[in-house]
Motif scaffolding. Structure first.
Motif, short mmCIF file in Angstrom:
data_model
loop_
_atom_site.label_atom_id
_atom_site.label_comp_id
_atom_site.label_asym_id
_atom_site.label_seq_id
_atom_site.Cartn_x
_atom_site.Cartn_y
_atom_site.Cartn_z
N VAL A 138 2.18 8.01 -1.29
CA VAL A 138 2.33 6.57 -1.07
C VAL A 138 0.94 5.95 -1.10
CG1 VAL A 138 3.28 4.77 0.42
CG2 VAL A 138 4.28 7.09 0.44
N GLY A 139 0.76 4.92 -1.91
CA GLY A 139 -0.53 4.26 -1.99
C GLY A 139 -0.40 2.78 -1.74
N GLY A 140 -1.36 2.23 -1.04
CA GLY A 140 -1.30 0.80 -0.77
C GLY A 140 -2.62 0.28 -0.28
N GLY A 141 -2.62 -0.98 0.07
CA GLY A 141 -3.83 -1.59 0.58
C GLY A 141 -3.59 -3.03 0.94
N HIS A 142 -4.60 -3.59 1.57
CA HIS A 142 -4.54 -4.98 1.99
C HIS A 142 -5.52 -5.82 1.17
CE1 HIS A 142 -6.04 -8.37 4.57
NE2 HIS A 142 -4.75 -8.60 4.60
N SER A 143 -5.06 -6.94 0.64
CA SER A 143 -5.92 -7.90 -0.04
C SER A 143 -6.64 -7.23 -1.21
CB SER A 143 -6.89 -8.51 0.97
OG SER A 143 -7.54 -9.65 0.47
N MET A 144 -7.98 -7.14 -1.18
CA MET A 144 -8.69 -6.48 -2.26
C MET A 144 -8.23 -5.03 -2.42
SD MET A 144 -12.83 -6.18 -2.88
CE MET A 144 -13.07 -4.67 -1.92
N GLY A 145 -7.79 -4.40 -1.33
CA GLY A 145 -7.25 -3.05 -1.41
C GLY A 145 -5.93 -3.00 -2.16
N ALA A 146 -5.10 -4.04 -1.99
CA ALA A 146 -3.86 -4.12 -2.77
C ALA A 146 -4.16 -4.40 -4.23
CB ALA A 146 -2.96 -5.21 -2.18
N PHE A 147 -5.14 -5.26 -4.47
CA PHE A 147 -5.61 -5.53 -5.84
C PHE A 147 -6.03 -4.23 -6.52
CE2 PHE A 147 -9.91 -6.06 -7.81
CZ PHE A 147 -9.56 -6.66 -9.01
N GLN A 148 -6.77 -3.38 -5.80
CA GLN A 148 -7.19 -2.11 -6.37
C GLN A 148 -6.03 -1.13 -6.50
OE1 GLN A 148 -10.34 -2.94 -7.91
NE2 GLN A 148 -10.22 -0.73 -7.72
N THR A 149 -5.07 -1.19 -5.60
CA THR A 149 -3.88 -0.33 -5.71
C THR A 149 -3.10 -0.66 -6.98
OG1 THR A 149 -3.70 -0.10 -3.30
CG2 THR A 149 -1.72 0.33 -4.59
N ILE A 150 -2.92 -1.95 -7.25
CA ILE A 150 -2.21 -2.37 -8.47
C ILE A 150 -2.96 -1.88 -9.71
CG2 ILE A 150 -1.51 -4.37 -9.85
CD1 ILE A 150 -1.19 -5.86 -7.11
N THR A 151 -4.28 -2.08 -9.71
CA THR A 151 -5.11 -1.64 -10.83
C THR A 151 -5.00 -0.14 -11.03
OG1 THR A 151 -6.68 -3.45 -10.40
CG2 THR A 151 -7.46 -1.61 -11.74
N GLN A 152 -5.11 0.61 -9.94
CA GLN A 152 -5.10 2.07 -10.00
C GLN A 152 -3.74 2.61 -10.44
OE1 GLN A 152 -6.53 3.88 -6.39
NE2 GLN A 152 -5.44 5.79 -6.74
N GLN A 153 -2.67 2.06 -9.86
CA GLN A 153 -1.34 2.56 -10.20
C GLN A 153 -1.00 2.31 -11.66
OE1 GLN A 153 0.46 4.50 -8.46
NE2 GLN A 153 2.43 4.50 -9.48
N ALA A 154 -1.38 1.15 -12.18
CA ALA A 154 -1.10 0.84 -13.59
C ALA A 154 -1.86 1.77 -14.52
CB ALA A 154 -1.47 -0.61 -13.88
N ALA A 155 -3.09 2.13 -14.13
CA ALA A 155 -3.94 2.95 -15.01
C ALA A 155 -3.68 4.45 -14.85
CB ALA A 155 -5.41 2.65 -14.73
N HIS A 156 -3.36 4.90 -13.63
CA HIS A 156 -3.34 6.34 -13.35
C HIS A 156 -2.02 6.88 -12.80
CE1 HIS A 156 -7.70 6.42 -13.99
NE2 HIS A 156 -7.78 5.34 -13.23
#
Length: 313
Positions: A138-156
């Motif tokens: 399970v991966g997630g984050g808050h604010s900039m962390g959610a932004f990075q989660t979206i970026t990471q999940q789409a790429a990897h």
């Protein structure tokens, strides 16, 4: 409260040579291990937002309890990982942090989580912790962390489930001086310094609901950290993750405060058009930083139940 284990992973091999410069670069994480876990173990990774480090999700206020989402989830049987973004907190800084775009930072975190999963599977995280034959990631984050989660999940495709907390695929809006304004400041300005130190005082009305105790806000302000300029600026660019959000096909839990950065919270699920299972939860009497809201335990409980349900536990 059980102390976390410190794990540092050299992620330089996953980065462009011009970023690593041929030198080790580490992602440092806290790993919280439960006393016991369900039949299908769950590993929840949470990334902090801008102006914060990993202490956001393990927040300690003198004389108060119940502000650590990490410890809450650990007590309910989840393994919790709190990484610091590359360039923030205990993690390494690139010699030229301007080269660490959202995709570079996402590659670094994916490499770190892949290694942590491998150590959990091998049973080498702790002598007292057995090898895990299977786990729900399970991966997630808050604010900039959610932004990075979206970026990471789409790429990897790092995760089986994603938690998007306090972020918008539409475009970040702030509540400043009684007005709601877009946070986007235009194209990247490479004349800026590698790091910036924001003034949180002007963000109190965005970050906090009116009933957050003053001592909690004071401790929050005392933990202010520098943010890499590029990640900070990219995270608020209007619509920057729309295409990434549309590629995510795993179940999603989206949480926004009643007063948060999305101009239209009920529109958020529509950006994740390839996910067939989306939960939208608007936390009452919460500003952008749900972790400090007086209603935060409603979110804590919902995350626990949602992850358990998705994992079949």
């Amino acid at each position: 409260m059980v102390e976390p284990i410190e794990i540092s992973v050299d992620v330089s091999a996953a980065l462009p040579p011009e970023v690593s410069g041929g030198q080790p670069l580490f992602i440092s994480s806290w790993v919280f291990l439960p006393d016991a876990f369900p039949d299908r173990p769950t590993v929840i990774s949470l990334l902090n937002g801008g102006t914060y480090d990993r202490r956001y999700f393990h927040f300690e206020v003198p004389g108060r309890t119940g502000y650590s989402l990490a410890d809450f989830l650990r007590q309910r049987g989840h393994i919790v990982v709190l990484p610091d973004h590359l360039g923030i907190g205990a993690s390494g800084r690139a010699s030229n942090q301007m080269l660490v775009t959202r995709h570079v930072a996402a590659a670094a975190n994916h490499a770190a989580m892949t290694e942590i999963y491998a150590r959990l599977a091998a049973g080498t995280i702790s002598p007292a912790f057995p090898p895990l034959q299977a786990m729900v990631k399970v991966g997630g984050g808050h604010s900039m962390g959610a932004f990075q989660t979206i970026t990471q999940q789409a790429a990897h495709r790092t995760y089986d489930l994603c938690l998007i907390l306090g972020y918008t695929a539409c475009g970040v809006h702030l509540h400043v001086d009684g007005q709601t304004i877009p946070a986007d400041r235009g194209p990247l300005d490479f004349a800026m310094p590698d790091y910036i130190l924001h003034d949180r005082s002007r963000l109190h009305s965005t970050f906090h609901w009116d009933d957050v105790p003053p001592d909690v806000i004071a401790v929050d302000d005392s933990l202010l950290v520098e943010v890499p300029y590029v990640l900070s600026a990219q995270s608020v660019m209007m619509g920057i993750v729309r295409e990434d959000a549309a590629r995510i096909d795993v179940p999603l839990y989206i949480n926004l405060g009643e007063r948060d950065v999305s101009p239209d919270p009920h529109a958020e699920p529509g950006y994740y058009r390839n996910s067939r299972d989306i939960t939208l939860h608007i936390l009452p009497r919460s500003g952008h930083c749900q972790n400090f809201a007086e209603t935060r335990l409603e979110m804590y409980e919902r995350i626990d139940r949602w992850v358990r349900d998705q994992a079949g536990n």
